[in-house]
Motif scaffolding. Structure first.
Motif, mmCIF file in Angstrom:
data_model
loop_
_atom_site.group_PDB
_atom_site.id
_atom_site.type_symbol
_atom_site.label_atom_id
_atom_site.label_comp_id
_atom_site.label_asym_id
_atom_site.label_seq_id
_atom_site.Cartn_x
_atom_site.Cartn_y
_atom_site.Cartn_z
ATOM 1 N N ASP A 43 -40.172 -3.108 -7.614
ATOM 2 C CA ASP A 43 -41.114 -3.033 -6.762
ATOM 3 C C ASP A 43 -42.210 -2.167 -6.358
ATOM 4 O O ASP A 43 -43.421 -1.731 -5.832
ATOM 5 C CB ASP A 43 -40.804 -3.406 -4.841
ATOM 6 C CG ASP A 43 -39.989 -4.638 -4.697
ATOM 7 O OD1 ASP A 43 -40.494 -5.567 -5.536
ATOM 8 O OD2 ASP A 43 -38.801 -4.489 -3.808
ATOM 9 N N LYS A 44 -41.710 -0.416 -7.710
ATOM 10 C CA LYS A 44 -41.955 0.841 -7.339
ATOM 11 C C LYS A 44 -42.849 0.202 -8.099
ATOM 12 O O LYS A 44 -44.248 0.801 -7.848
ATOM 13 C CB LYS A 44 -41.455 1.544 -8.527
ATOM 14 C CG LYS A 44 -42.251 3.003 -8.490
ATOM 15 C CD LYS A 44 -40.848 4.064 -9.596
ATOM 16 C CE LYS A 44 -41.697 5.148 -9.500
ATOM 17 N NZ LYS A 44 -40.841 5.883 -10.528
ATOM 18 N N SER A 46 -45.109 -2.033 -7.738
ATOM 19 C CA SER A 46 -46.228 -3.286 -6.704
ATOM 20 C C SER A 46 -46.622 -2.925 -5.374
ATOM 21 O O SER A 46 -46.762 -1.763 -5.020
ATOM 22 C CB SER A 46 -44.895 -4.169 -6.706
ATOM 23 O OG SER A 46 -44.389 -3.898 -5.839
ATOM 24 N N ALA A 48 -44.856 -3.668 -2.837
ATOM 25 C CA ALA A 48 -43.964 -2.917 -1.824
ATOM 26 C C ALA A 48 -43.880 -1.861 -1.764
ATOM 27 O O ALA A 48 -43.288 -1.144 -0.902
ATOM 28 C CB ALA A 48 -42.785 -4.351 -2.535
ATOM 29 N N GLN A 49 -44.113 -1.018 -1.855
ATOM 30 C CA GLN A 49 -44.134 0.573 -2.659
ATOM 31 C C GLN A 49 -44.797 0.815 -1.806
ATOM 32 O O GLN A 49 -43.810 1.853 -0.882
ATOM 33 C CB GLN A 49 -44.324 1.013 -4.232
ATOM 34 C CG GLN A 49 -45.877 0.651 -4.404
ATOM 35 C CD GLN A 49 -46.723 2.317 -3.976
ATOM 36 O OE1 GLN A 49 -46.570 3.628 -3.619
ATOM 37 N NE2 GLN A 49 -48.038 1.368 -4.169
ATOM 38 N N HIS A 51 -46.239 -0.849 0.997
ATOM 39 C CA HIS A 51 -46.600 -1.683 2.186
ATOM 40 C C HIS A 51 -48.429 -2.282 2.366
ATOM 41 O O HIS A 51 -48.554 -2.545 2.983
ATOM 42 C CB HIS A 51 -45.437 -1.381 3.438
ATOM 43 C CG HIS A 51 -44.804 -1.323 2.799
ATOM 44 N ND1 HIS A 51 -43.331 -2.172 2.771
ATOM 45 C CD2 HIS A 51 -43.921 -0.348 3.200
ATOM 46 C CE1 HIS A 51 -42.908 -1.410 2.045
ATOM 47 N NE2 HIS A 51 -42.567 0.073 2.655
ATOM 48 N N ASP A 56 -51.495 1.184 -6.116
ATOM 49 C CA ASP A 56 -50.503 0.929 -6.882
ATOM 50 C C ASP A 56 -50.271 1.901 -7.921
ATOM 51 O O ASP A 56 -51.299 2.672 -8.569
ATOM 52 C CB ASP A 56 -50.504 -0.555 -7.191
ATOM 53 C CG ASP A 56 -49.897 -1.212 -5.450
ATOM 54 O OD1 ASP A 56 -49.756 -0.657 -4.572
ATOM 55 O OD2 ASP A 56 -49.991 -2.231 -6.678
ATOM 56 N N CYS A 138 -48.283 -8.261 -5.817
ATOM 57 C CA CYS A 138 -48.079 -8.538 -4.042
ATOM 58 C C CYS A 138 -48.373 -9.963 -4.214
ATOM 59 O O CYS A 138 -48.930 -10.586 -3.598
ATOM 60 C CB CYS A 138 -49.370 -7.851 -3.773
ATOM 61 S SG CYS A 138 -48.974 -7.514 -2.117
ATOM 62 N N SER A 187 -42.354 -10.800 -10.388
ATOM 63 C CA SER A 187 -42.765 -10.278 -10.025
ATOM 64 C C SER A 187 -42.622 -11.098 -8.029
ATOM 65 O O SER A 187 -43.318 -12.234 -8.182
ATOM 66 C CB SER A 187 -43.866 -9.156 -9.037
ATOM 67 O OG SER A 187 -43.295 -8.515 -7.859
ATOM 68 N N ALA A 189 -43.022 -9.339 -5.177
ATOM 69 C CA ALA A 189 -43.387 -8.261 -3.452
ATOM 70 C C ALA A 189 -44.012 -9.048 -2.619
ATOM 71 O O ALA A 189 -44.879 -9.485 -2.792
ATOM 72 C CB ALA A 189 -43.499 -7.116 -4.474
#
Length: 191
Positions: A43-44, A46, A48-49, A51, A56, A138, A187, A189
């Motif tokens: 997730d780092k 993507s 998600a890191q 939001h 990214d 994402c 992913s 994410a």
């Protein structure tokens, strides 16, 4: 006559035993220390890191050129699980032939500023606020992503500039390619 044929065969057999075997060409290979081929993209790297989609952190990538004689490299990052089956998230091109990878977290900007990548450029999908930095996964559901490394026969891909779209870069890289390698990841994410 028979004796000379036997001598010739013996000589040929001895030569075959001592002659070095021809090595298979070394393939072009693409890897990452962040995840294994066909593994989960952390997730780092993507949305998600932080939001939100875009801007990214790019994963570290490394490659071996194998026996391919590249003048430069290009990278294309694609979501193969999208509705269209091929959604280009990010591209980098005119990467110097001496480069053997990309560090984690490329900085924002059309011109890649890392010294070892001088002359390289990047573009991503999306509007101006996110199109000059890595655009990671994402998908919100499980999607397959691919980095494709193109070894290209020219130092600078022709016809590309700051206004080029990622699809333009992919088309130019495919046209000039002398080899390619892929790194696949998955992913799920969410922002």
């Amino acid at each position: 006559m028979r004796k000379s044929a036997m001598v010739a065969l013996s000589f040929a057999a001895a030569f075959a035993l001592t002659a070095p075997a021809l090595a298979a060409p070394a393939p072009l290979a693409l890897t990452s220390t962040a995840y294994k081929n066909n593994g989960a993209i952390p997730d780092k790297f993507s949305c998600a890191q932080d939001h939100k989609p875009g801007n990214d952190i790019s994963p570290p990538l490394a490659w071996t050129g194998g026996d391919v004689k590249a003048e430069s490299y290009a990278l294309v990052f694609v979501d193969t699980g999208s509705g269209s089956g091929h959604k280009i998230h990010w591209v980098a091109w005119d990467i110097p032939a001496a480069a053997t990878g990309l560090p984690e977290g490329l900085k924002k900007g059309y011109d890649v500023v890392e010294p070892e990548l001088k002359g390289a450029h990047q573009r991503a999908m999306g509007d101006k606020s996110v199109n000059e930095m890595f655009f990671g996964p994402c998908p919100r559901s499980k999607h397959k992503y691919e980095f494709t490394l193109f070894a290209v026969k020219v130092k600078n891909l022709p016809g590309l500039n700051k206004n080029s779209k990622p699809a333009d870069v992919e088309a130019a890289a495919k046209k000039a390619a002398v080899g390619q390698a892929k790194l696949t990841g998955f992913s799920t994410a969410k922002p």
